[in-house]
Design a protein around this motif. Structure first.
Motif, PDB file in Angstrom:
ATOM      1  N   PHE A  35      62.066  11.809 -14.945  1.00 38.61           N
ATOM      2  CA  PHE A  35      62.464  10.849 -13.910  1.00 38.61           C
ATOM      3  C   PHE A  35      61.270  10.631 -12.974  1.00 38.61           C
ATOM      4  O   PHE A  35      61.162  11.253 -11.924  1.00 38.61           O
ATOM      5  CB  PHE A  35      63.684  11.374 -13.148  1.00 38.61           C
ATOM      6  N   PRO A  36      60.359   9.713 -13.359  1.00 38.98           N
ATOM      7  CA  PRO A  36      59.107   9.559 -12.614  1.00 38.98           C
ATOM      8  C   PRO A  36      59.232   8.842 -11.277  1.00 38.98           C
ATOM      9  O   PRO A  36      58.312   8.912 -10.451  1.00 38.98           O
ATOM     10  CB  PRO A  36      58.230   8.750 -13.581  1.00 38.98           C
ATOM     11  N   ASP A  37      60.342   8.156 -11.030  1.00 37.64           N
ATOM     12  CA  ASP A  37      60.499   7.433  -9.768  1.00 37.64           C
ATOM     13  C   ASP A  37      60.617   8.423  -8.611  1.00 37.64           C
ATOM     14  O   ASP A  37      61.495   9.303  -8.617  1.00 37.64           O
ATOM     15  CB  ASP A  37      61.747   6.539  -9.825  1.00 37.64           C
ATOM     16  N   GLU A  38      59.764   8.290  -7.604  1.00 33.86           N
ATOM     17  CA  GLU A  38      59.737   9.251  -6.497  1.00 33.86           C
ATOM     18  C   GLU A  38      61.008   9.202  -5.662  1.00 33.86           C
ATOM     19  O   GLU A  38      61.452  10.222  -5.127  1.00 33.86           O
ATOM     20  CB  GLU A  38      58.517   8.990  -5.607  1.00 33.86           C
ATOM     21  N   GLY A  39      61.623   8.037  -5.553  1.00 36.81           N
ATOM     22  CA  GLY A  39      62.880   7.956  -4.812  1.00 36.81           C
ATOM     23  C   GLY A  39      63.978   8.759  -5.486  1.00 36.81           C
ATOM     24  O   GLY A  39      64.752   9.473  -4.822  1.00 36.81           O
ATOM     25  N   GLU A  40      64.053   8.658  -6.811  1.00 36.87           N
ATOM     26  CA  GLU A  40      65.040   9.446  -7.542  1.00 36.87           C
ATOM     27  C   GLU A  40      64.719  10.932  -7.480  1.00 36.87           C
ATOM     28  O   GLU A  40      65.613  11.774  -7.379  1.00 36.87           O
ATOM     29  CB  GLU A  40      65.094   8.973  -8.998  1.00 36.87           C
ATOM     30  N   ARG A  41      63.446  11.257  -7.540  1.00 37.98           N
ATOM     31  CA  ARG A  41      63.045  12.662  -7.425  1.00 37.98           C
ATOM     32  C   ARG A  41      63.431  13.223  -6.060  1.00 37.98           C
ATOM     33  O   ARG A  41      63.874  14.380  -5.962  1.00 37.98           O
ATOM     34  CB  ARG A  41      61.545  12.813  -7.655  1.00 37.98           C
ATOM     35  N   THR A 106      51.622  13.623   1.274  1.00 37.52           N
ATOM     36  CA  THR A 106      51.362  12.237   0.877  1.00 37.52           C
ATOM     37  C   THR A 106      50.345  12.208  -0.270  1.00 37.52           C
ATOM     38  O   THR A 106      50.693  11.936  -1.406  1.00 37.52           O
ATOM     39  CB  THR A 106      50.841  11.424   2.079  1.00 37.52           C
ATOM     40  N   ARG A 107      49.086  12.542   0.033  1.00 35.64           N
ATOM     41  CA  ARG A 107      48.059  12.507  -1.007  1.00 35.64           C
ATOM     42  C   ARG A 107      48.260  13.588  -2.059  1.00 35.64           C
ATOM     43  O   ARG A 107      47.870  13.415  -3.213  1.00 35.64           O
ATOM     44  CB  ARG A 107      46.674  12.653  -0.377  1.00 35.64           C
ATOM     45  N   THR A 108      48.855  14.715  -1.677  1.00 30.29           N
ATOM     46  CA  THR A 108      49.008  15.840  -2.616  1.00 30.29           C
ATOM     47  C   THR A 108      50.434  15.937  -3.180  1.00 30.29           C
ATOM     48  O   THR A 108      50.795  16.975  -3.737  1.00 30.29           O
ATOM     49  CB  THR A 108      48.639  17.167  -1.914  1.00 30.29           C
ATOM     50  N   LYS A 109      51.213  14.882  -3.055  1.00 32.53           N
ATOM     51  CA  LYS A 109      52.607  14.962  -3.500  1.00 32.53           C
ATOM     52  C   LYS A 109      52.712  15.247  -4.991  1.00 32.53           C
ATOM     53  O   LYS A 109      53.566  16.018  -5.439  1.00 32.53           O
ATOM     54  CB  LYS A 109      53.346  13.670  -3.160  1.00 32.53           C
ATOM     55  N   ASN A 110      51.835  14.635  -5.807  1.00 31.23           N
ATOM     56  CA  ASN A 110      51.864  14.886  -7.250  1.00 31.23           C
ATOM     57  C   ASN A 110      51.574  16.347  -7.565  1.00 31.23           C
ATOM     58  O   ASN A 110      52.133  16.911  -8.515  1.00 31.23           O
ATOM     59  CB  ASN A 110      50.861  13.979  -7.966  1.00 31.23           C
ATOM     60  N   LEU A 111      50.706  16.957  -6.772  1.00 33.24           N
ATOM     61  CA  LEU A 111      50.396  18.377  -6.973  1.00 33.24           C
ATOM     62  C   LEU A 111      51.632  19.234  -6.742  1.00 33.24           C
ATOM     63  O   LEU A 111      51.913  20.160  -7.511  1.00 33.24           O
ATOM     64  CB  LEU A 111      49.277  18.799  -6.029  1.00 33.24           C
ATOM     65  N   TRP A 112      52.412  18.896  -5.700  1.00 37.36           N
ATOM     66  CA  TRP A 112      53.611  19.685  -5.408  1.00 37.36           C
ATOM     67  C   TRP A 112      54.755  19.353  -6.365  1.00 37.36           C
ATOM     68  O   TRP A 112      55.619  20.198  -6.617  1.00 37.36           O
ATOM     69  CB  TRP A 112      54.006  19.489  -3.948  1.00 37.36           C
ATOM     70  N   ASP A 183      72.881   4.454 -11.092  1.00 43.96           N
ATOM     71  CA  ASP A 183      72.026   4.475 -12.275  1.00 43.96           C
ATOM     72  C   ASP A 183      71.524   5.881 -12.575  1.00 43.96           C
ATOM     73  O   ASP A 183      71.432   6.274 -13.751  1.00 43.96           O
ATOM     74  CB  ASP A 183      70.850   3.525 -12.061  1.00 43.96           C
ATOM     75  N   LEU A 184      71.187   6.651 -11.550  1.00 49.14           N
ATOM     76  CA  LEU A 184      70.696   8.013 -11.766  1.00 49.14           C
ATOM     77  C   LEU A 184      71.766   8.871 -12.422  1.00 49.14           C
ATOM     78  O   LEU A 184      71.497   9.598 -13.386  1.00 49.14           O
ATOM     79  CB  LEU A 184      70.245   8.632 -10.439  1.00 49.14           C
ATOM     80  N   GLN A 185      72.987   8.763 -11.936  1.00 51.34           N
ATOM     81  CA  GLN A 185      74.080   9.524 -12.534  1.00 51.34           C
ATOM     82  C   GLN A 185      74.309   9.095 -13.985  1.00 51.34           C
ATOM     83  O   GLN A 185      74.536   9.946 -14.867  1.00 51.34           O
ATOM     84  CB  GLN A 185      75.366   9.319 -11.734  1.00 51.34           C
ATOM     85  N   SER A 186      74.224   7.799 -14.256  1.00 52.53           N
ATOM     86  CA  SER A 186      74.438   7.302 -15.610  1.00 52.53           C
ATOM     87  C   SER A 186      73.400   7.871 -16.572  1.00 52.53           C
ATOM     88  O   SER A 186      73.725   8.271 -17.704  1.00 52.53           O
ATOM     89  CB  SER A 186      74.380   5.773 -15.611  1.00 52.53           C
ATOM     90  N   ARG A 187      72.138   7.937 -16.137  1.00 50.72           N
ATOM     91  CA  ARG A 187      71.095   8.480 -17.015  1.00 50.72           C
ATOM     92  C   ARG A 187      71.237   9.988 -17.195  1.00 50.72           C
ATOM     93  O   ARG A 187      70.863  10.537 -18.227  1.00 50.72           O
ATOM     94  CB  ARG A 187      69.716   8.111 -16.470  1.00 50.72           C
ATOM     95  N   MET A 188      71.780  10.661 -16.193  1.00 47.46           N
ATOM     96  CA  MET A 188      72.070  12.085 -16.356  1.00 47.46           C
ATOM     97  C   MET A 188      73.170  12.290 -17.400  1.00 47.46           C
ATOM     98  O   MET A 188      73.099  13.194 -18.228  1.00 47.46           O
ATOM     99  CB  MET A 188      72.504  12.695 -15.016  1.00 47.46           C
ATOM    100  N   HIS A 189      74.183  11.430 -17.360  1.00 47.44           N
ATOM    101  CA  HIS A 189      75.222  11.477 -18.393  1.00 47.44           C
ATOM    102  C   HIS A 189      74.606  11.317 -19.786  1.00 47.44           C
ATOM    103  O   HIS A 189      74.977  12.033 -20.730  1.00 47.44           O
ATOM    104  CB  HIS A 189      76.252  10.365 -18.163  1.00 47.44           C
ATOM    105  N   ASP A 190      73.665  10.387 -19.913  1.00 45.15           N
ATOM    106  CA  ASP A 190      73.042  10.135 -21.208  1.00 45.15           C
ATOM    107  C   ASP A 190      72.213  11.325 -21.682  1.00 45.15           C
ATOM    108  O   ASP A 190      72.058  11.527 -22.899  1.00 45.15           O
ATOM    109  CB  ASP A 190      72.150   8.891 -21.132  1.00 45.15           C
ATOM    110  N   LEU A 191      71.683  12.101 -20.770  1.00 47.58           N
ATOM    111  CA  LEU A 191      70.835  13.242 -21.130  1.00 47.58           C
ATOM    112  C   LEU A 191      71.655  14.468 -21.516  1.00 47.58           C
ATOM    113  O   LEU A 191      71.177  15.338 -22.255  1.00 47.58           O
ATOM    114  CB  LEU A 191      69.907  13.572 -19.950  1.00 47.58           C
TER     115      LEU A 191
END
Length: 332
Positions: A35-41, A106-112, A183-191
């Motif tokens: 789930f690459p979308d940061e809002g969903e994360r 902010t800049r290091t968010k991907n690291l965390w 949509d997030l819940q729906s994709r969790m159902h699919d997984l």
């Protein structure tokens, strides 16, 4: 022996509560990369932010009780599995730090993000390696660990590690179905469906591998009077898997998480029945490993006081933060 059995049950309960509760938030970290979308994360992390650290209390309870009541087992297990336990704790530390820093970075968010994923997956994997080494027996001589420091690195341990990662991922998906919507819940159902199938494959592999490589467990499963109590477990696993398919098809909110917990419970029951009455499989029994009766009685008084307190504040935490986590919601 009655008090020893009670203490064994308390420790077993503590381990199960840890697996059930910390399992789903480790699982959320394991499925994070899908789930690459940061809002969903952000939403995924906010579902567990109020409770994740309290979930780990049960691990501390189990470890402390093991030291107090079965000191011989504590000594052997810590000596034998020192390295994977340290690796697991390092992963949990990185994961815990990522909870506190990721939301403000902010800049290091991907690291965390990477720290959260790696810490969650690593902790689950090393827990499975520890389980695999424990099930296959720890070499001892005169009550002291006598094996190689890397005896736990085996194909079966790797299989157990991967299997536990899949188990936690399924718990994480079930919890997110319960806590999210849209949509997030729906994709969790699919997984959930694919994860359930993969988990069934790991359960089958472990169930075949274990009796073929361990004659004691093979005798317990197929020759001892206990075998009649084990026979319903595979059928129940298949029934639960069928109910999971039905729950996902109906887009149920709470049932997938309940059924995932049921799968974990069935596997745990099978494990306990398989190793009973050993504290360390095929090496040391519970009776041989137990502390003096006076020590068990003294610590049992403390357990009677502290376990209801832990249960109460754990329940209160989930009750206060019940309900769905909506987009944009934050836990500070």
């Amino acid at each position: 022996m009655v008090i020893t059995t009670i203490w064994a049950a308390i420790i077993a309960l503590g381990i199960f509560m840890y697996v059930a509760l910390d399992g789903f938030d480790l699982g959320i970290g394991i499925i994070f990369p899908f789930f690459p979308d940061e809002g969903e994360r952000d939403m995924m992390m906010h579902t567990i932010a109020p409770v994740w650290d309290g979930n780990e209390t049960w691990l501390v309870l189990g470890g402390a009780a093991l030291l107090a009541v079965f000191p011989a087992v504590y000594s052997i297990v810590l000596s034998a599995l020192y390295l994977p336990i340290i690796f697991m704790l390092i992963c949990l530390i990185f994961r815990g730090v990522s909870f506190e820093i990721r939301g403000k970075a902010t800049r290091t968010k991907n690291l965390w993000n990477l720290s959260f994923v790696g810490g969650s997956a690593g902790a689950a994997f090393f827990q499975g390696m520890i389980l695999g080494a424990y099930l296959h027996g720890i070499p001892t001589t005169n009550g002291v660990f006598s094996g190689d420091p890397f005896f736990w690195v085996t194909p079966f341990g790797f299989l157990a590690g991967m299997g536990l990662m899949i188990t936690y991922a399924l718990l994480g998906c079930g919890f997110l179905v319960l806590k999210t919507s849209g949509d997030l819940q729906s994709r969790m159902h699919d997984l959930i469906g694919p994860l359930t199938l993969v988990l069934l494959g790991f359960i089958a592999a472990v169930s075949i591998w274990t009796p073929l490589t361990d004659p004691h467990i093979a005798a317990r499963w197929f020759e001892s009077p206990f075998r009649y109590r084990l026979y319903p477990v595979p059928a129940l696993v298949l029934i639960v898997a069928a109910l999971m398919y039905r729950a996902v098809k109906r887009r149920s909110d709470g049932m997938p998480f309940i059924l995932a917990l049921t799968l974990v419970l069935l596997g745990y029951i099978g494990l306990l029945v398989s190793i009973w009455p050993y504290a360390i499989p095929n090496t040391i029994t519970l009776a041989d490993a137990a502390a003096p009766r006076s020590s068990q009685v003294f610590t049992l008084v403390g357990a009677v006081i502290i376990i209801p307190i832990i249960t109460a504040y754990t329940t209160a935490g989930y009750w206060v933060f019940r309900g769905k986590v909506e987009p944009g919601a934050r836990y500070e």
